[in-house]
Write an enzyme that holds these catalytic residues in place. Structure first.
Site, PDB file in Angstrom:
ATOM      1  CG  PHE A   1      -1.787   1.263   1.267  1.00 44.81           C
ATOM      2  CD1 PHE A   1      -2.856   1.405   0.395  1.00 44.81           C
ATOM      3  CD2 PHE A   1      -1.515   2.315   2.146  1.00 44.81           C
ATOM      4  CE1 PHE A   1      -3.650   2.549   0.396  1.00 44.81           C
ATOM      5  CE2 PHE A   1      -2.309   3.466   2.156  1.00 44.81           C
ATOM      6  CZ  PHE A   1      -3.375   3.570   1.279  1.00 44.81           C
TER       7      PHE A   1
ATOM      8  CG  ASP B   1       5.675   3.672   1.334  1.00 47.95           C
ATOM      9  OD1 ASP B   1       5.821   4.269   2.413  1.00 47.95           O
ATOM     10  OD2 ASP B   1       4.614   3.674   0.676  1.00 47.95           O
TER      11      ASP B   1
ATOM     12  CE  LYS C   1       0.367   6.162   7.673  1.00 43.95           C
ATOM     13  NZ  LYS C   1      -0.995   6.621   7.837  1.00 43.95           N
TER      14      LYS C   1
HETATM   15  N1  PLP Z   1       2.579   4.536   2.163  1.00 49.43           N
HETATM   16  C1  PLP Z   1       2.238   3.803   3.236  1.00 49.43           C
HETATM   17  C2  PLP Z   1       3.071   2.593   3.595  1.00 49.43           C
HETATM   18  C3  PLP Z   1       1.137   4.155   4.017  1.00 49.43           C
HETATM   19  O1  PLP Z   1       0.813   3.412   5.092  1.00 49.43           O
HETATM   20  C4  PLP Z   1       0.389   5.300   3.646  1.00 49.43           C
HETATM   21  C5  PLP Z   1      -0.791   5.701   4.416  1.00 49.43           C
HETATM   22  O2  PLP Z   1      -1.317   5.003   5.239  1.00 49.43           O
HETATM   23  C6  PLP Z   1       0.778   6.029   2.524  1.00 49.43           C
HETATM   24  C7  PLP Z   1       1.890   5.629   1.803  1.00 49.43           C
HETATM   25  C8  PLP Z   1       0.025   7.262   2.109  1.00 49.43           C
HETATM   26  O3  PLP Z   1       0.253   8.290   3.006  1.00 49.43           O
HETATM   27  P1  PLP Z   1      -0.764   9.533   3.077  1.00 49.43           P
HETATM   28  O4  PLP Z   1      -2.040   9.011   3.648  1.00 49.43           O
HETATM   29  O5  PLP Z   1      -0.077  10.531   3.945  1.00 49.43           O
HETATM   30  O6  PLP Z   1      -0.942  10.017   1.699  1.00 49.43           O
END
Ligand code: PLP
Length: 403
Positions: free
Chosen positions: A137, A221, A250
């Site tokens: 994700f 990520d 985050k």
């Molecule tokens: N990447 C990961 C691993 C995430 O858990 C999230 C959000 O939960 C995102 C990207 C996307 O981040 P944002 O909600 O700040 O756009």
């Protein structure tokens, strides 16, 4: 507004993301507790899905926000004026990262940082194909959805960004797919939304080797796993595998919106020419967010919160394994204080989550495996709070398993 008026406006005027929002009316939050209308208190075992690593209302972070607010708010689109808050946070990040990750591009959110990383990879390599992982994700904008690992969340939005291949997370043989066609591989070093899935020993190292062999950029990520969550400051340290591009968000902003993608200066330079200004943002790296982020990172380092997460994660999951003994609980997995409790059925996980809420605990599901309940408490949470939470979860489970 009364709590009832707030709820009515929330349901009528605020866009909904599901048919069954939690809908708690928040009055305030402090430490690890969310105080809701009607005097209800919830122990926050989610920390805003990993954002509030220092809990709620950390004094150092609030003071940094106040000082920055009095100095200046937004002054200019990203990248033109020197703003101390951005420069200081970028320098601090570079000081805690390997030497090859010394150049920071700040964004507003995780998904924007992913988008930036994907654009960077295509432009830096001159290649188009991207590789993503099953179960992954990466956010909800078009590029991030395109590299998402669950077709349920991709199909309604097709056609998406093209030239994306997918490999299976943890599949050694699947790495053979990666070759000179590919600009980048994007992967979470611990998959969170997939149900808290840890990498098999050696898989990330094998992925790193394959990428290096074929000139493919490796993007980690760490939006969720960054900043101590998995028991080291960054999850890549667990395996000793350094990516070419690191994506953060985050907990980066100390509770304010902030994301970043980080690479070497030579790779990042590709975004500043041919043409210049090909990747810009108005609000990315907002000074308030950077000031809060710097204060938050300093506290994390001073209080050694990554070590704390490693220690508490071991201790707490042991306790959960003792107290949540039931045929309904298949497995309890964790990396530091990122914990997944896998049930035998999605309905059981949902009933457990609901029963925990009645016990005054906030925890939640994972997006790509609804049998897995996820916990990501603030890294400052006390042992006594976790012990008490495990007792409440035991009670919740006895109701759920009986039901
Ligand atoms: N990447 C990961 C691993 C995430 O858990 C999230 C959000 O939960 C995102 C990207 C996307 O981040 P944002 O909600 O700040 O756009």
């Amino acid at each position: 507004m009364t709590p009832g008026e707030q709820l009515a406006a929330f349901l009528r005027n605020v866009a909904q993301t599901s048919d069954s929002p939690l809908g708690l009316v928040v009055e305030r939050a402090s430490g690890c507790t969310i105080h809701a209308a009607g005097g209800r208190e919830y122990l926050d075992l989610l920390a805003g899905i990993g954002v509030c690593a220092l809990g709620h209302g950390n004094a150092r972070v609030l003071e940094a926000i106040r000082v920055q607010a009095e100095k200046h708010l937004h002054v200019m689109v990203y990248g033109e004026l020197v703003q101390e808050a951005q420069a200081a946070l970028a320098r601090k990040l570079a000081s805690v990262l390997p030497a090859t990750l010394d150049n920071v591009y700040f964004t507003n959110s995780g998904t924007e940082a992913v988008e930036g990383a994907l654009k960077l990879a295509r432009k830096a390599t001159g290649r188009t194909w991207l590789v993503s992982c099953s179960g992954g994700f990466h956010g909800d904008t078009m590029g991030s959805v395109s590299v998402g690992g669950n077709p349920v969340y991709r199909t309604p939005f097709e056609p998406l960004v093209g030239d994306v291949a997918q490999i299976d997370f943890n599949d050694f043989d699947g790495l053979a797919v990666i070759d000179e066609r590919h600009a980048a591989v994007i992967v979470e070093p611990v998959q969170a939304e997939a149900g808290v899935i840890l990498p098999k020993p050696g898989w990330l190292a094998a992925l790193r080797a394959r990428c290096s062999e074929h000139g493919v950029l490796l993007i980690f990520d760490e939006v969720l796993t960054g900043f101590g969550r998995t028991g080291s400051l960054f999850a890549f340290e667990r395996e000793g595998v350094v990516p070419d591009v690191l994506v953060l968000a985050k907990a980066l902003g100390g509770g304010l919106p902030l994301g970043a993608f980080i690479a070497s200066r030579s790779v990042m330079r590709t975004l500043s020419h041919d043409p210049p200004l090909a990747h810009v943002t108005t609000f990315g790296g907002h000074p308030l967010s950077c000031a809060a982020g710097l204060a938050s990172l300093e506290v994390m380092l001073e209080e050694k919160l990554a070590d704390r997460a490693a220690r508490l994660g071991e201790w707490f999951t042991d306790r959960l394994r003792q107290r949540l003994r039931s045929p309904a609980v298949r497995e309890i997995r964790h990396a530091g204080l990122l914990i997944g409790i896998e049930f035998d059925a999605a309905s059981r996980a949902a009933a457990f989550t609901q029963a925990c809420r009645s016990e005054g605990l906030l925890l939640g599901w994972t997006l790509h495996d609804d049998r897995v309940v996820r916990l990501a408490p603030p890294l400052v949470i006390h042992e006594a709070e976790l012990d008490d939470a495990s007792l409440r979860m035991e009670r919740a489970l006895s109701r759920t398993a009986a039901g």
